[in-house]
Design a protein around this motif. Sequence first.
Motif, PDB file in Angstrom:
ATOM      1  N   VAL A 121     -22.378 -31.238  -1.840  1.00  0.00           N
ATOM      2  CA  VAL A 121     -22.109 -29.876  -2.298  1.00  0.00           C
ATOM      3  C   VAL A 121     -21.692 -28.994  -1.119  1.00  0.00           C
ATOM      4  CG1 VAL A 121     -23.239 -27.817  -3.227  1.00  0.00           C
ATOM      5  CG2 VAL A 121     -23.568 -30.010  -4.328  1.00  0.00           C
ATOM      6  N   HIS A 166     -25.498 -16.871  -2.235  1.00  0.00           N
ATOM      7  CA  HIS A 166     -25.661 -18.234  -2.765  1.00  0.00           C
ATOM      8  C   HIS A 166     -27.131 -18.662  -2.788  1.00  0.00           C
ATOM      9  CE1 HIS A 166     -21.361 -19.306  -2.942  1.00  0.00           C
ATOM     10  NE2 HIS A 166     -21.241 -18.501  -1.914  1.00  0.00           N
ATOM     11  N   SER A 186     -31.919 -23.949  -5.039  1.00  0.00           N
ATOM     12  CA  SER A 186     -32.064 -25.103  -5.942  1.00  0.00           C
ATOM     13  C   SER A 186     -30.701 -25.639  -6.346  1.00  0.00           C
ATOM     14  CB  SER A 186     -32.851 -24.698  -7.185  1.00  0.00           C
ATOM     15  OG  SER A 186     -34.135 -24.239  -6.831  1.00  0.00           O
ATOM     16  N   TYR A 187     -29.763 -24.709  -6.541  1.00  0.00           N
ATOM     17  CA  TYR A 187     -28.391 -25.091  -6.879  1.00  0.00           C
ATOM     18  C   TYR A 187     -27.449 -24.349  -5.942  1.00  0.00           C
ATOM     19  CZ  TYR A 187     -30.450 -26.926 -11.155  1.00  0.00           C
ATOM     20  OH  TYR A 187     -31.208 -27.633 -12.045  1.00  0.00           O
ATOM     21  N   LYS A 216     -23.427 -23.696  -4.817  1.00  0.00           N
ATOM     22  CA  LYS A 216     -22.039 -23.867  -5.243  1.00  0.00           C
ATOM     23  C   LYS A 216     -21.236 -24.552  -4.145  1.00  0.00           C
ATOM     24  CE  LYS A 216     -21.763 -19.967  -8.438  1.00  0.00           C
ATOM     25  NZ  LYS A 216     -21.057 -18.714  -8.765  1.00  0.00           N
ATOM     26  N   SER A 263     -26.469 -33.875  -3.141  1.00  0.00           N
ATOM     27  CA  SER A 263     -26.895 -32.568  -2.624  1.00  0.00           C
ATOM     28  C   SER A 263     -26.160 -32.227  -1.346  1.00  0.00           C
ATOM     29  CB  SER A 263     -28.405 -32.574  -2.366  1.00  0.00           C
ATOM     30  OG  SER A 263     -29.105 -32.954  -3.521  1.00  0.00           O
TER      31      SER A 263
END
Length: 780
Positions: free
Chosen positions: A400, A361, A242-243, A245, A397
């Motif tokens: 990232v 991650h 979802s997130y 780094k 997105s």
Amino acid sequence: MIKTLRNIFKQDKEKFVVPKSVQQAIPVQAIWEDGIFQVGKNKFARTYKFVDINYAVASREDKEAMFLEYSELLNSFDSGATTKITINNRRLNKQDFEKAILIPMQEDGLDLYRKEYNKMLIVKATGANSMVQEKYVTVSVYKKSIEEARMYFSRVGTDLVSHFSRLGSRCVEMDATDKLRALHDFYRTGEETGFYFDMAKTMKKGHSFKDFICPDSLEFEKDHFKMGNRFGRVLFLREYASYIKDNMIAELTDLNRNMMLSIDVIPVPTDEAVREVENRLLGVETNITNWQRRQNANNNFSAVVPYDMEQQRKESKEFLDDLTTRDQRMMFSVLTLVHTAETKEELDADTDTLLTVARKHLCQFATLKFQQMDGLNTVLPIGHRKINALRTLTTESLAVLMPFRVQEIMDEGGIYCGENAISHNLIMCNKAKLLNPNSFLLGVPGSGKSFNAKMLIVFLALATGDDILICDPEREYASLIEAMGGEVIRIAAGSRDHINAMDMVEGYGDGGNPVIDKSEFVLSLFEQLDTKGVSAKEKSIIDRCTAAVYEDYQRGGRVPTLCLLREKMLEQPEREAHDLALALELFTSGSLDAFAHESNVDVNNRMVVYDIMDLGKQLKTMGLLVITDAMLNRVTENWKKGKRTHIFLDEFHVVFENEYSGAFFNSAWRRFRKRNAFPNAITQNVEYLLDSVLASTMLSNSEFIVMLNQAASDRQKLAELLNISNEQMSYITNADAGCGLIKYGSSLVPFVNKFPRNTRLYKLMTTKPGEDSANRNRQP
């Protein structure tokens, strides 16, 4: 299915043919000399190479700016084409390295030191990461002819170059030879030096270009492949977190192995994306309405909409807001990665390492089953995409998955300046490639300034034929230069060595009249004699007498010296002239006459040290001025011979104690650049230096600055002057000796420089008490 994706799949659809040779497994049909490859029916691809930027050590604000700029770059991708961003990790080839960097033997008595230096370089290169990371952007598009494709790539290339330049990067087009070399180095790892390709000869002989790059064999298994004697495996990113780094890509490509990672991007036109999301949102709203209608029919009027439906509605609205109000685009992307190893066991271990990094991650990598050939052709910077594990992402997105990490400095013909503190690769700097070669070495006492300067001097002495001139106020360089076969000139009150302060070669200065430039230098000398300064009348007298001395010499008179200048002043009628002559008496016929006589030293040696340790306070600043002027004469002579000169000025802050000496050095700094000379200023009192407007201007206009450990006040001023972030400043805060930051052009790279202690060179270069091999307290 969305229209853009349907069209892409339709265009990419090809009849499957089982390859009957290794060459047929490479999906390139034709190539052109300018770097355009035909990779399918009417499908053309072109690759651009871009350099890294310092994302990892940037401040939070700078990272945000880079992130937004990278998002702009992604938004600029053409929706009618597929763009592939590739990171290529390849091992440094030992033969290429030795040929490019190691110093050849010359049988001049210094080969002992060359062997030590070469051994140190080899240990640093092989003991560190020894990986070279290259980054590519490959654009593939369907066009009817090569002419249309060439016009399209011309437009796209210009757009890419401008966006990368705004990021602080550089983007260049790769021609056919460069692109084939990149493929050859992957297919034939360890044989990089064997690549040779001449398109004209190949076409004459009717040979295929694939013969020059293909491996000896390709065997594709269920979950891996064998390429020659090496094993490889292709992975793809199956589950996204979802997130994510922004350092995930950097960690994946940090593995010390030959590997490639590619991100394929298919942009969707905004109007089509908005229409698609609106339809999805309408479908979600319809489902919610139908659910509520059913609840009402059952007299359940207080029912709450289920969480999953509410979440779908929320996410669809957010996606629509991103597309309509936040300048986001919808993109389809797939991330693939190929890595190779010597053995199957090593390959499996590397795969587990990569899967572990991804899991850290919260992402899931998976091995492509029975698709290893398609995956290999997808990940290579050819322009193919055969893996359809596409994921819908917005611009943010996708951004990232940041391909940038840290800048590397590995210039061809460069000088070793340490190791990159982040990637541990060698830093090889070639100052000739910068806008100007002006250089500063800054740091507190004990931080390694002199050692860094001596390392540079050693390389220049052993690897080049350039002249090296050193102003040494602390007798730190004499033993090194004597060991290298250079000349040490010791200048002091009462010394037998003399340098004539009035020497002037043809072409002196950077103005039209060399006598005027010499007059400015003499004014600087007089500024040292009287702390009150020189009045306007005295300036006129000095200028008149200086011109008269040189006029007499041109008519066959004596060689100009300070003694002759004093005599000329005594001939003038003004009282001020006699006062000036009296002030000059101490430096002509008095005890401080080191610069008042004709030069009696041999300065023709290519390495000369001007040792002014014993000049004392009265003569030190004046000595620096005279020696720099002597260097300027030497630089001018070498410039006419087509020879480069390197100048090292230690304790540089001393000369900015008054206006004239600072102005003279500022002027000399410009002259050095124009006369193919590389000046290097070494100083510890940075704050004192930056208090001078001239000195801070010289510092900000210098393209090469080595910053070692700095005092707190100096750090703050350097940060403001050179725009250094807090993260970068940490590398010059309480840093070990030999560690710090290098400003190289627009790059700021942290470095570590540790030289082997059990060497003769270390004993010659060190200034630590008890470690140096020479007696530094000997008297001249």
